[in-house]
Write a protein that holds these residues in place. Sequence first.
Motif, short mmCIF file in Angstrom:
data_model
loop_
_atom_site.label_atom_id
_atom_site.label_comp_id
_atom_site.label_asym_id
_atom_site.label_seq_id
_atom_site.Cartn_x
_atom_site.Cartn_y
_atom_site.Cartn_z
N ALA A 31 -15.38 26.60 35.77
CA ALA A 31 -16.14 26.28 36.98
C ALA A 31 -17.10 25.11 36.76
N ASP A 32 -17.67 25.00 35.56
CA ASP A 32 -18.55 23.87 35.25
C ASP A 32 -17.77 22.56 35.35
N VAL A 33 -16.61 22.53 34.74
CA VAL A 33 -15.79 21.32 34.74
C VAL A 33 -15.37 20.98 36.16
N LEU A 34 -14.91 21.97 36.91
CA LEU A 34 -14.49 21.73 38.29
C LEU A 34 -15.66 21.26 39.14
N GLY A 35 -16.83 21.81 38.91
CA GLY A 35 -18.01 21.39 39.65
C GLY A 35 -18.36 19.93 39.40
N LEU A 36 -18.25 19.51 38.15
CA LEU A 36 -18.52 18.11 37.82
C LEU A 36 -17.52 17.19 38.52
N LEU A 37 -16.25 17.56 38.48
CA LEU A 37 -15.22 16.76 39.14
C LEU A 37 -15.44 16.71 40.65
N SER A 38 -15.76 17.85 41.24
CA SER A 38 -15.93 17.89 42.69
C SER A 38 -17.20 17.15 43.13
N ALA A 39 -18.15 16.99 42.21
CA ALA A 39 -19.36 16.23 42.52
C ALA A 39 -19.12 14.72 42.38
N GLY A 40 -17.91 14.36 41.99
CA GLY A 40 -17.56 12.95 41.92
C GLY A 40 -17.63 12.32 40.55
N GLN A 41 -17.92 13.12 39.52
CA GLN A 41 -17.95 12.55 38.18
C GLN A 41 -16.54 12.21 37.73
N GLU A 84 -9.95 15.44 26.80
CA GLU A 84 -9.20 15.15 28.03
C GLU A 84 -8.35 16.34 28.44
N ALA A 85 -7.69 16.98 27.49
CA ALA A 85 -6.83 18.12 27.79
C ALA A 85 -7.62 19.31 28.35
N ASP A 86 -8.91 19.41 28.03
CA ASP A 86 -9.75 20.49 28.59
C ASP A 86 -9.91 20.32 30.10
N ILE A 87 -10.04 19.08 30.54
CA ILE A 87 -10.14 18.81 31.98
C ILE A 87 -8.82 19.14 32.65
N ASP A 88 -7.72 18.72 32.03
CA ASP A 88 -6.39 19.05 32.57
C ASP A 88 -6.20 20.56 32.64
N ALA A 89 -6.62 21.26 31.61
CA ALA A 89 -6.48 22.72 31.57
C ALA A 89 -7.29 23.38 32.68
N SER A 90 -8.48 22.88 32.93
CA SER A 90 -9.32 23.43 34.00
C SER A 90 -8.65 23.25 35.36
N LEU A 91 -8.08 22.08 35.58
CA LEU A 91 -7.39 21.83 36.84
C LEU A 91 -6.14 22.70 36.99
N GLU A 92 -5.40 22.85 35.91
CA GLU A 92 -4.21 23.70 35.97
C GLU A 92 -4.60 25.16 36.22
#
Length: 73
Positions: free
Chosen positions: A29-39, A53-61
């Motif tokens: 949720a932290d990673v998704l929140g950062l992405l949704s805030a435009g980071q 980088e793969a951690d971000i991909d994993a969060s999205l998946e």
Amino acid sequence: MSELLARITVDPQRMHGRPCIRDLRMTVADVLGLLSAGQSRESILEDYPYLEEADIDASLEYAARHAAHRRGS
């Protein structure tokens, strides 16, 4: 389970059982929140050097798979 999803861990003793990145104290949720805030990915990786980088991909998946599950009404 995909190789990416293996990066997501759930431990009732860590972060109240919320899905985390590789047993770190960073939740999906932290990673998704950062992405949704435009980071951007680049700024997230710069601000949190322990992430990959793969951690971000994993969060999205992880989020995509959970969003696709049908919930009872």
